[in-house]
Motif scaffolding. Structure first.
Motif, PDB file in Angstrom:
ATOM      1  N   ASN A 120      33.831   3.945 -21.220  1.00 24.98           N
ATOM      2  CA  ASN A 120      32.371   3.811 -21.366  1.00 24.98           C
ATOM      3  C   ASN A 120      31.800   4.763 -22.429  1.00 24.98           C
ATOM      4  OD1 ASN A 120      32.226   6.290 -20.000  1.00 24.98           O
ATOM      5  ND2 ASN A 120      30.558   5.626 -18.639  1.00 24.98           N
ATOM      6  N   GLN A 121      32.656   5.678 -22.931  1.00 23.36           N
ATOM      7  CA  GLN A 121      32.214   6.546 -24.018  1.00 23.36           C
ATOM      8  C   GLN A 121      31.884   5.706 -25.269  1.00 23.36           C
ATOM      9  OE1 GLN A 121      35.068   9.607 -25.217  1.00 23.36           O
ATOM     10  NE2 GLN A 121      33.617  11.154 -24.495  1.00 23.36           N
ATOM     11  N   ASP A 122      32.579   4.564 -25.382  1.00 23.09           N
ATOM     12  CA  ASP A 122      32.333   3.665 -26.519  1.00 23.09           C
ATOM     13  C   ASP A 122      31.112   2.780 -26.294  1.00 23.09           C
ATOM     14  OD1 ASP A 122      34.727   4.701 -27.441  1.00 23.09           O
ATOM     15  OD2 ASP A 122      35.905   3.068 -26.555  1.00 23.09           O
ATOM     16  N   HIS A 123      30.525   2.882 -25.111  1.00 25.27           N
ATOM     17  CA  HIS A 123      29.398   1.994 -24.771  1.00 25.27           C
ATOM     18  C   HIS A 123      28.234   2.790 -24.200  1.00 25.27           C
ATOM     19  CE1 HIS A 123      32.098  -1.375 -25.435  1.00 25.27           C
ATOM     20  NE2 HIS A 123      32.989  -0.696 -24.741  1.00 25.27           N
ATOM     21  N   GLY A 124      27.960   3.922 -24.797  1.00 27.77           N
ATOM     22  CA  GLY A 124      26.801   4.730 -24.399  1.00 27.77           C
ATOM     23  C   GLY A 124      26.848   5.182 -22.953  1.00 27.77           C
ATOM     24  N   TYR A 125      28.025   5.444 -22.436  1.00 29.85           N
ATOM     25  CA  TYR A 125      28.222   5.901 -21.051  1.00 29.85           C
ATOM     26  C   TYR A 125      27.603   4.930 -20.034  1.00 29.85           C
ATOM     27  CZ  TYR A 125      30.066  10.257 -22.895  1.00 29.85           C
ATOM     28  OH  TYR A 125      30.833  11.178 -23.555  1.00 29.85           O
ATOM     29  N   SER A 126      27.717   3.635 -20.327  1.00 38.07           N
ATOM     30  CA  SER A 126      27.195   2.629 -19.393  1.00 38.07           C
ATOM     31  C   SER A 126      27.935   2.740 -18.053  1.00 38.07           C
ATOM     32  CB  SER A 126      27.416   1.235 -19.993  1.00 38.07           C
ATOM     33  OG  SER A 126      27.119   0.269 -19.039  1.00 38.07           O
ATOM     34  N   LEU A 127      27.176   2.680 -16.968  1.00 39.88           N
ATOM     35  CA  LEU A 127      27.812   2.824 -15.650  1.00 39.88           C
ATOM     36  C   LEU A 127      28.096   1.477 -14.988  1.00 39.88           C
ATOM     37  CD1 LEU A 127      25.887   5.924 -14.227  1.00 39.88           C
ATOM     38  CD2 LEU A 127      28.136   5.832 -15.310  1.00 39.88           C
ATOM     39  N   THR A 128      27.777   0.388 -15.684  1.00 37.10           N
ATOM     40  CA  THR A 128      28.089  -0.954 -15.178  1.00 37.10           C
ATOM     41  C   THR A 128      28.826  -1.711 -16.263  1.00 37.10           C
ATOM     42  OG1 THR A 128      25.975  -0.935 -14.031  1.00 37.10           O
ATOM     43  CG2 THR A 128      27.097  -3.032 -14.139  1.00 37.10           C
ATOM     44  N   TRP A 129      29.906  -2.346 -15.916  1.00 39.24           N
ATOM     45  CA  TRP A 129      30.613  -3.179 -16.893  1.00 39.24           C
ATOM     46  C   TRP A 129      31.330  -4.294 -16.148  1.00 39.24           C
ATOM     47  CZ3 TRP A 129      29.612  -2.419 -21.898  1.00 39.24           C
ATOM     48  CH2 TRP A 129      30.334  -3.166 -22.828  1.00 39.24           C
ATOM     49  N   ASP A 130      31.437  -5.464 -16.784  1.00 40.12           N
ATOM     50  CA  ASP A 130      32.097  -6.603 -16.150  1.00 40.12           C
ATOM     51  C   ASP A 130      33.462  -6.863 -16.799  1.00 40.12           C
ATOM     52  OD1 ASP A 130      29.773  -6.789 -14.712  1.00 40.12           O
ATOM     53  OD2 ASP A 130      28.910  -8.390 -15.946  1.00 40.12           O
ATOM     54  N   PHE A 131      34.358  -7.383 -15.999  1.00 40.45           N
ATOM     55  CA  PHE A 131      35.720  -7.654 -16.483  1.00 40.45           C
ATOM     56  C   PHE A 131      36.181  -9.029 -16.011  1.00 40.45           C
ATOM     57  CE2 PHE A 131      35.271  -3.102 -16.021  1.00 40.45           C
ATOM     58  CZ  PHE A 131      35.786  -2.619 -17.215  1.00 40.45           C
ATOM     59  N   ILE A 132      36.922  -9.709 -16.886  1.00 44.54           N
ATOM     60  CA  ILE A 132      37.603 -10.937 -16.461  1.00 44.54           C
ATOM     61  C   ILE A 132      39.093 -10.644 -16.566  1.00 44.54           C
ATOM     62  CG2 ILE A 132      38.112 -13.349 -17.013  1.00 44.54           C
ATOM     63  CD1 ILE A 132      35.343 -13.655 -18.109  1.00 44.54           C
ATOM     64  N   ALA A 133      39.820 -10.939 -15.511  1.00 44.27           N
ATOM     65  CA  ALA A 133      41.265 -10.687 -15.537  1.00 44.27           C
ATOM     66  C   ALA A 133      41.997 -11.979 -15.836  1.00 44.27           C
ATOM     67  CB  ALA A 133      41.703 -10.128 -14.195  1.00 44.27           C
ATOM     68  N   ASN A 134      42.746 -11.993 -16.941  1.00 38.06           N
ATOM     69  CA  ASN A 134      43.525 -13.187 -17.271  1.00 38.06           C
ATOM     70  C   ASN A 134      44.766 -13.299 -16.394  1.00 38.06           C
ATOM     71  OD1 ASN A 134      41.780 -14.076 -19.155  1.00 38.06           O
ATOM     72  ND2 ASN A 134      43.103 -13.754 -20.943  1.00 38.06           N
ATOM     73  N   SER A 135      45.128 -12.191 -15.774  1.00 39.78           N
ATOM     74  CA  SER A 135      46.268 -12.222 -14.861  1.00 39.78           C
ATOM     75  C   SER A 135      46.038 -11.184 -13.768  1.00 39.78           C
ATOM     76  CB  SER A 135      47.554 -11.902 -15.609  1.00 39.78           C
ATOM     77  OG  SER A 135      47.488 -10.582 -16.087  1.00 39.78           O
ATOM     78  N   THR A 136      46.759 -11.343 -12.674  1.00 41.85           N
ATOM     79  CA  THR A 136      46.604 -10.398 -11.565  1.00 41.85           C
ATOM     80  C   THR A 136      47.264  -9.071 -11.919  1.00 41.85           C
ATOM     81  OG1 THR A 136      46.563 -12.207  -9.998  1.00 41.85           O
ATOM     82  CG2 THR A 136      47.157 -10.043  -9.123  1.00 41.85           C
ATOM     83  N   GLN A 137      46.574  -8.010 -11.679  1.00 38.38           N
ATOM     84  CA  GLN A 137      47.138  -6.686 -11.986  1.00 38.38           C
ATOM     85  C   GLN A 137      46.393  -5.602 -11.229  1.00 38.38           C
ATOM     86  OE1 GLN A 137      45.916  -5.415 -16.145  1.00 38.38           O
ATOM     87  NE2 GLN A 137      45.228  -7.549 -16.127  1.00 38.38           N
ATOM     88  N   GLN A 138      47.091  -4.490 -11.031  1.00 36.98           N
ATOM     89  CA  GLN A 138      46.422  -3.350 -10.412  1.00 36.98           C
ATOM     90  C   GLN A 138      45.860  -2.475 -11.525  1.00 36.98           C
ATOM     91  OE1 GLN A 138      46.951  -1.480  -6.534  1.00 36.98           O
ATOM     92  NE2 GLN A 138      48.305  -0.111  -7.632  1.00 36.98           N
ATOM     93  N   VAL A 139      44.590  -2.166 -11.433  1.00 37.13           N
ATOM     94  CA  VAL A 139      43.976  -1.299 -12.442  1.00 37.13           C
ATOM     95  C   VAL A 139      43.544   0.010 -11.780  1.00 37.13           C
ATOM     96  CG1 VAL A 139      43.153  -3.181 -13.927  1.00 37.13           C
ATOM     97  CG2 VAL A 139      41.677  -2.340 -12.097  1.00 37.13           C
ATOM     98  N   ILE A 140      43.359   1.007 -12.623  1.00 43.80           N
ATOM     99  CA  ILE A 140      42.875   2.302 -12.124  1.00 43.80           C
ATOM    100  C   ILE A 140      41.487   2.529 -12.736  1.00 43.80           C
ATOM    101  CG2 ILE A 140      43.317   4.793 -12.005  1.00 43.80           C
ATOM    102  CD1 ILE A 140      46.314   4.004 -12.761  1.00 43.80           C
ATOM    103  N   ILE A 141      40.505   2.724 -11.880  1.00 45.19           N
ATOM    104  CA  ILE A 141      39.159   3.045 -12.377  1.00 45.19           C
ATOM    105  C   ILE A 141      39.017   4.563 -12.270  1.00 45.19           C
ATOM    106  CG2 ILE A 141      36.677   2.656 -12.068  1.00 45.19           C
ATOM    107  CD1 ILE A 141      37.608   0.014 -10.506  1.00 45.19           C
ATOM    108  N   GLU A 142      38.920   5.202 -13.411  1.00 47.28           N
ATOM    109  CA  GLU A 142      38.849   6.672 -13.431  1.00 47.28           C
ATOM    110  C   GLU A 142      37.416   7.099 -13.761  1.00 47.28           C
ATOM    111  OE1 GLU A 142      41.531   9.764 -15.871  1.00 47.28           O
ATOM    112  OE2 GLU A 142      39.786   8.974 -16.952  1.00 47.28           O
ATOM    113  N   VAL A 143      36.871   7.952 -12.915  1.00 43.56           N
ATOM    114  CA  VAL A 143      35.508   8.438 -13.151  1.00 43.56           C
ATOM    115  C   VAL A 143      35.551   9.964 -13.256  1.00 43.56           C
ATOM    116  CG1 VAL A 143      33.172   8.586 -12.192  1.00 43.56           C
ATOM    117  CG2 VAL A 143      34.506   6.502 -11.892  1.00 43.56           C
ATOM    118  N   ALA A 144      35.046  10.486 -14.359  1.00 39.76           N
ATOM    119  CA  ALA A 144      35.057  11.939 -14.573  1.00 39.76           C
ATOM    120  C   ALA A 144      33.644  12.420 -14.866  1.00 39.76           C
ATOM    121  CB  ALA A 144      35.974  12.280 -15.743  1.00 39.76           C
TER     122      ALA A 144
END
Lengths: 300, 155
Positions: free
Chosen positions: B100-124
């Protein structure tokens, strides 16, 4: 034995002191135990790692999008609810009814939805989770019976109320049992209504992908098994047995560069996943899920 | 001396109670402040909230399913400066998929997953001044929602 008034009073005083002393000890033991649990949970929170399990609402909604059939016979009969008397049984079945609630409400089955809601409410009340399934939610379900998104939002509120209450009160073990029960029921509905032999490739992949969810459940059980104040031995044994069947399922992920659309605040994750699961594996997993689900819903 | 012990005991109980109260309020805050912002996505029903100080980070492991549309929403309490909350999405090899540093520290973002995967959401919560002694602590909640599309068939 004849006792004079002074002897009687002395005995009464000793009995009273013993009672007070035992009560205080029990109370102190319980307080010490509560304090220990609180400290352990806070210690885990300090590690700052969360595993977000696939919730019943998410799993059932996902399966629906793949073309799920409605079959009332797969639901856990709501007459059973009064007979679930232990906290573990109540928690697992609260998750099971949450999956059933999502399933029948998505098919606009009002009577079945009503029953599943009432069963969930009774179990939540039994676990001391007051106001998670409030009466107003039922009226809203009735008013929105044909609005699937609205129904999902109402059920989501009930689930998040439950989750927040349990986490606020350091009852993470119970929360884990609720989510595990909901996950098993979701898999049960999928495998029973689609049949393991003629399952579509999409459904087969989804069953195979649950390997990731199962690994997360096992990780959480590992973390909380000695520290949640709840006996997780049985669920650990059951999930470990199921995991053995999942060892044959292969999931390979090919990384890809994500594509961003800044205009709509959206990123597409382009990596691809290959799930390898045989018909025999699906059959073995389906049979095990059925066995576990029947064990959990069985009235003891 | 006895009075001092009593004072310290009372003080530690008060501190412990205020910490527990703050931790509980953290989850209440998530319900009241964050979930309404999930619209039109449907919250998955799990509340992942914690107290966090500047310079600390938290991670959430989440499975994204193929073809699904997700919203990741991070809420921070008023005690923290929301423009200092960094959110990154990492894959299982910890490769950065979104920052989100590339997007003005936006705290909301949407994602479309083309395949099933485990992701890690890191918040600092960033600590801009290493010398700062008065580090702020506040609530951070990570919520995930999904979009529902129908394909229902009745037997």
């Amino acid at each position: 034995m004849n006792l004079n008034i002074h002897q009687k009073l002395s005995l009464l005083s000793i009995a009273f002191l013993l009672f007070v002393s035992t009560s205080c000890n029990n109370s102190q033991d319980e307080e010490a135990k509560d304090q220990q649990l609180t400290e352990q949970t806070q210690k885990l929170e300090k590690q700052k790692i969360f595993y977000s399990l696939t919730t019943p609402i998410e799993l059932v909604a996902l399966m629906n999008q793949m073309g799920l059939f409605y079959d009332e016979s797969v639901l856990n009969p709501t007459d059973n609810v009064a007979k679930y008397t232990t906290a573990n049984k109540q928690a697992v079945n609260l998750g099971i009814y949450a999956a059933d609630l999502t399933y029948c409400s998505l098919f606009s089955q009002f009577q079945a939805t009503l029953k599943a809601f009432e069963a969930s409410k009774k179990l939540a009340d039994g676990l001391g989770i007051t106001d998670a399934y409030e009466a107003g939610a039922l009226n809203r379900i009735q008013d929105n019976i044909n609005q699937k998104d609205s129904l999902l939002k109402i059920i989501s509120e009930c689930l998040s109320n439950t989750d927040a209450y349990l986490k606020d009160n350091y009852r993470v073990g119970i929360s884990l049992l609720v989510l595990s029960g909901g996950w098993i029921e979701g898999l049960y509905i999928a495998t029973q209504t689609n049949g393991s032999k003629n399952m579509s490739p999409n459904f087969s992949s989804l069953i195979g992908e649950q390997k990731i969810s199962l690994e997360n459940i096992l990780k959480l059980i590992e973390v909380y098994q000695d520290e949640s104040g709840v006996d997780l031995t049985e669920i650990r044994k059951d999930m470990t047995e199921l995991n053995k069947l999942y060892e044959k399922v292969q999931i390979t992920l090919q990384s890809g560069a994500p594509k961003e659309d800044k205009g709509i605040h959206k990123t597409t994750l382009t990596s691809s996943t290959q799930v390898t699961i045989s018909t025999e594996d699906i059959k073995a997993i389906s049979d095990k899920v059925k066995e576990l689900r029947n064990k959990y819903t069985q009235v003891s | 001396m006895k009075k001092l012990h009593l004072f310290l005991f009372t003080l530690s109980i008060a501190l412990l109670m205020s910490f527990q109260q703050a931790s509980a309020q953290c989850k209440t805050f998530a319900k009241k402040k964050c979930i309404p912002e999930m619209e039109p996505y449907i919250h998955d029903g799990q509340i992942n909230s914690t107290l966090i100080s500047e310079g600390e980070s938290v991670e959430l492991y989440k499975t994204f399913y193929e073809g699904q549309d997700y919203r990741v929403l991070v809420c921070s309490g008023d005690e923290l400066d929301s423009t200092k909350v960094r959110v990154r999405l990492l894959d299982h090899n910890r490769k950065v998929l979104y920052d989100n540093q590339d997007h003005g520290y936006s705290l909301t973002w949407d994602f479309i997953a083309n395949s099933t995967q485990q992701v890690i959401i890191e918040v600092a919560v960033l600590k801009l001044n290493d010398e700062a002694k008065d580090l702020k602590t506040g609530c951070v909640s990570i919520l995930v929602g999904f979009l529902n599309t129908d394909g229902l068939t009745k037997k």
